[in-house]
Design a protein around this motif. Structure first.
Motif, PDB file in Angstrom:
ATOM      1  N   MET A  57       0.804  -1.194   0.000  1.00 13.66           N
ATOM      2  CA  MET A  57       0.000   0.000   0.000  1.00 13.66           C
ATOM      3  C   MET A  57       0.852   1.265   0.000  1.00 13.66           C
ATOM      4  N   ARG A  58       2.166   1.104  -0.143  1.00 16.95           N
ATOM      5  CA  ARG A  58       3.030   2.292  -0.200  1.00 16.95           C
ATOM      6  C   ARG A  58       2.608   3.231  -1.315  1.00 16.95           C
ATOM      7  N   TRP A  59       2.058   2.665  -2.385  1.00 17.03           N
ATOM      8  CA  TRP A  59       1.672   3.488  -3.530  1.00 17.03           C
ATOM      9  C   TRP A  59       0.634   4.530  -3.141  1.00 17.03           C
ATOM     10  N   LEU A  60      -0.223   4.252  -2.142  1.00 21.14           N
ATOM     11  CA  LEU A  60      -1.235   5.232  -1.754  1.00 21.14           C
ATOM     12  C   LEU A  60      -0.564   6.449  -1.123  1.00 21.14           C
ATOM     13  N   ASN A  61       0.441   6.225  -0.285  1.00 21.28           N
ATOM     14  CA  ASN A  61       1.179   7.356   0.291  1.00 21.28           C
ATOM     15  C   ASN A  61       1.897   8.134  -0.800  1.00 21.28           C
ATOM     16  N   GLN A  62       2.416   7.435  -1.814  1.00 14.18           N
ATOM     17  CA  GLN A  62       3.067   8.127  -2.930  1.00 14.18           C
ATOM     18  C   GLN A  62       2.055   8.966  -3.705  1.00 14.18           C
ATOM     19  N   LEU A  63       0.867   8.438  -3.862  1.00 15.29           N
ATOM     20  CA  LEU A  63      -0.198   9.154  -4.569  1.00 15.29           C
ATOM     21  C   LEU A  63      -0.532  10.458  -3.832  1.00 15.29           C
ATOM     22  N   ILE A  64      -0.495  10.426  -2.513  1.00 10.58           N
ATOM     23  CA  ILE A  64      -0.798  11.616  -1.709  1.00 10.58           C
ATOM     24  C   ILE A  64       0.360  12.608  -1.740  1.00 10.58           C
ATOM     25  N   ASP A  65       1.592  12.116  -1.598  1.00 15.75           N
ATOM     26  CA  ASP A  65       2.751  12.985  -1.385  1.00 15.75           C
ATOM     27  C   ASP A  65       3.454  13.478  -2.643  1.00 15.75           C
ATOM     28  N   SER A  66       3.379  12.756  -3.729  1.00 14.06           N
ATOM     29  CA  SER A  66       4.177  13.094  -4.907  1.00 14.06           C
ATOM     30  C   SER A  66       3.509  14.169  -5.772  1.00 14.06           C
ATOM     31  N   PRO A  67       4.215  15.260  -6.041  1.00 17.72           N
ATOM     32  CA  PRO A  67       3.669  16.277  -6.951  1.00 17.72           C
ATOM     33  C   PRO A  67       3.452  15.721  -8.357  1.00 17.72           C
ATOM     34  N   VAL A  68       4.259  14.734  -8.752  1.00 17.01           N
ATOM     35  CA  VAL A  68       4.119  14.117 -10.073  1.00 17.01           C
ATOM     36  C   VAL A  68       2.772  13.402 -10.195  1.00 17.01           C
ATOM     37  N   LEU A  69       2.294  12.838  -9.075  1.00 17.72           N
ATOM     38  CA  LEU A  69       1.052  12.065  -9.109  1.00 17.72           C
ATOM     39  C   LEU A  69      -0.203  12.872  -8.776  1.00 17.72           C
ATOM     40  N   GLN A  70      -0.063  14.147  -8.439  1.00 16.17           N
ATOM     41  CA  GLN A  70      -1.241  14.953  -8.123  1.00 16.17           C
ATOM     42  C   GLN A  70      -2.251  15.018  -9.266  1.00 16.17           C
ATOM     43  N   PRO A  71      -1.798  15.187 -10.542  1.00 14.11           N
ATOM     44  CA  PRO A  71      -2.783  15.157 -11.633  1.00 14.11           C
ATOM     45  C   PRO A  71      -3.511  13.807 -11.721  1.00 14.11           C
ATOM     46  N   ALA A  72      -2.803  12.710 -11.415  1.00 13.61           N
ATOM     47  CA  ALA A  72      -3.434  11.387 -11.444  1.00 13.61           C
ATOM     48  C   ALA A  72      -4.482  11.273 -10.340  1.00 13.61           C
ATOM     49  N   LEU A  73      -4.181  11.799  -9.158  1.00 12.70           N
ATOM     50  CA  LEU A  73      -5.136  11.763  -8.056  1.00 12.70           C
ATOM     51  C   LEU A  73      -6.374  12.593  -8.394  1.00 12.70           C
ATOM     52  N   LEU A  74      -6.170  13.778  -8.958  1.00 14.74           N
ATOM     53  CA  LEU A  74      -7.305  14.621  -9.361  1.00 14.74           C
ATOM     54  C   LEU A  74      -8.128  13.926 -10.437  1.00 14.74           C
ATOM     55  N   ASN A  75      -7.454  13.225 -11.354  1.00 14.41           N
ATOM     56  CA  ASN A  75      -8.137  12.484 -12.410  1.00 14.41           C
ATOM     57  C   ASN A  75      -9.016  11.385 -11.819  1.00 14.41           C
ATOM     58  N   LEU A  76      -8.490  10.673 -10.832  1.00 17.37           N
ATOM     59  CA  LEU A  76      -9.266   9.620 -10.173  1.00 17.37           C
ATOM     60  C   LEU A  76     -10.457  10.207  -9.411  1.00 17.37           C
ATOM     61  N   ALA A  77     -10.213  11.295  -8.687  1.00 18.69           N
ATOM     62  CA  ALA A  77     -11.288  11.917  -7.910  1.00 18.69           C
ATOM     63  C   ALA A  77     -12.418  12.396  -8.811  1.00 18.69           C
ATOM     64  N   ALA A  78     -12.076  12.871  -9.986  1.00 17.49           N
ATOM     65  CA  ALA A  78     -13.098  13.363 -10.925  1.00 17.49           C
ATOM     66  C   ALA A  78     -13.973  12.228 -11.451  1.00 17.49           C
ATOM     67  N   LYS A  79     -13.478  11.003 -11.390  1.00 17.29           N
ATOM     68  CA  LYS A  79     -14.258   9.862 -11.887  1.00 17.29           C
ATOM     69  C   LYS A  79     -15.318   9.398 -10.893  1.00 17.29           C
ATOM     70  N   ILE A  80     -15.251   9.920  -9.682  1.00 19.01           N
ATOM     71  CA  ILE A  80     -16.280   9.613  -8.686  1.00 19.01           C
ATOM     72  C   ILE A  80     -17.218  10.813  -8.650  1.00 19.01           C
ATOM     73  N   GLN A  81     -18.181  10.799  -9.534  1.00 22.58           N
ATOM     74  CA  GLN A  81     -19.042  11.973  -9.694  1.00 22.58           C
ATOM     75  C   GLN A  81     -20.375  11.848  -8.997  1.00 22.58           C
ATOM     76  N   ASP A  82     -21.105  10.820  -9.289  1.00 24.08           N
ATOM     77  CA  ASP A  82     -22.460  10.686  -8.765  1.00 24.08           C
ATOM     78  C   ASP A  82     -22.441  10.015  -7.402  1.00 24.08           C
ATOM     79  N   THR A  83     -22.650  10.831  -6.374  1.00 23.02           N
ATOM     80  CA  THR A  83     -22.694  10.294  -5.025  1.00 23.02           C
ATOM     81  C   THR A  83     -23.976  10.759  -4.344  1.00 23.02           C
ATOM     82  N   GLU A  84     -24.352  10.009  -3.333  1.00 19.48           N
ATOM     83  CA  GLU A  84     -25.497  10.413  -2.520  1.00 19.48           C
ATOM     84  C   GLU A  84     -25.137  10.207  -1.057  1.00 19.48           C
ATOM     85  N   GLU A  85     -25.672  11.086  -0.212  1.00 21.66           N
ATOM     86  CA  GLU A  85     -25.435  10.959   1.221  1.00 21.66           C
ATOM     87  C   GLU A  85     -26.657  10.323   1.861  1.00 21.66           C
ATOM     88  N   THR A  86     -26.412   9.310   2.672  1.00 18.65           N
ATOM     89  CA  THR A  86     -27.501   8.631   3.357  1.00 18.65           C
ATOM     90  C   THR A  86     -27.799   9.358   4.670  1.00 18.65           C
TER      91      THR A  86
END
Length: 179
Positions: free
Chosen positions: A1-30
């Motif tokens: 799971m080291r890759w998750l910390n890299q995803l958070i900390d690496s400036p190189v991976l910030q666009p990838a994280l934003l790209n992933l977050a944008a794919k979670i669009q339709d949500t509902e709160e219970t």
């Protein structure tokens, strides 16, 4: 799971994280505060766009192809996977088949790993306030928790009762993380 910390900390991976977050669009709160992705089944695992994945792969070869929505949520919230040693699974809590001796229980637990525990007991929830990093064995013990004020789990209490509360184990006496 080291890759998750890299995803958070690496400036190189910030666009990838934003790209992933944008794919979670339709949500509902219970009503209990869970945030769920709508229109997708429980196996929904977004992936980073190919261009971004190819840019990141040389520097981060262990980056997975697909990501769990709750991991994306934790990464966006900046919640790192713990880097401390996992606490050992207590020997007296190991379940041993009746045909085996008590000595057979020593060493029969799979190696523990850090997993995401849903404090609300809703596997589809991606609310980072409902998620906690715990050892895998502790996450399994949490399945028997009645939740609310009766929860014996610390430092974070369960947020909702589980369907089948049975044995309760107060693991606080076992929680000794070694540096």
């Amino acid at each position: 799971m080291r890759w998750l910390n890299q995803l958070i900390d690496s400036p190189v991976l910030q666009p990838a994280l934003l790209n992933l977050a944008a794919k979670i669009q339709d949500t509902e709160e219970t009503s209990n505060g869970c945030v769920q992705v709508t229109g997708k089944d429980e196996r929904f695992r977004p992936q980073i766009d190919r261009r971004l994945r190819e840019q990141a792969r040389p520097q981060f070869p262990e980056l997975p192809e697909r990501f769990a929505p709750y991991h994306i949520s934790l990464a966006c919230a900046g919640r790192h996977v713990p880097t401390t040693n996992l606490p050992a699974y207590p020997a007296e809590l190991r379940k041993v088949k009746e045909k085996r001796s008590a000595r057979a229980s020593l060493g029969n637990e799979k190696d523990a790993c850090w997993v995401t525990s849903h404090l609300c007991h809703n596997r589809r929830c991606i609310n980072p306030d409902h998620l906690e990093w715990e050892p895998s064995w502790m996450n399994r013990l949490r399945d028997n928790c009645p939740g609310g004020d009766a929860c014996v789990y610390r430092p974070r209490l369960c947020l909702a009762p589980h369907r089948h509360p049975e044995e309760l184990v107060d693991w606080t006496k076992y929680w000794h993380v070694e540096p």
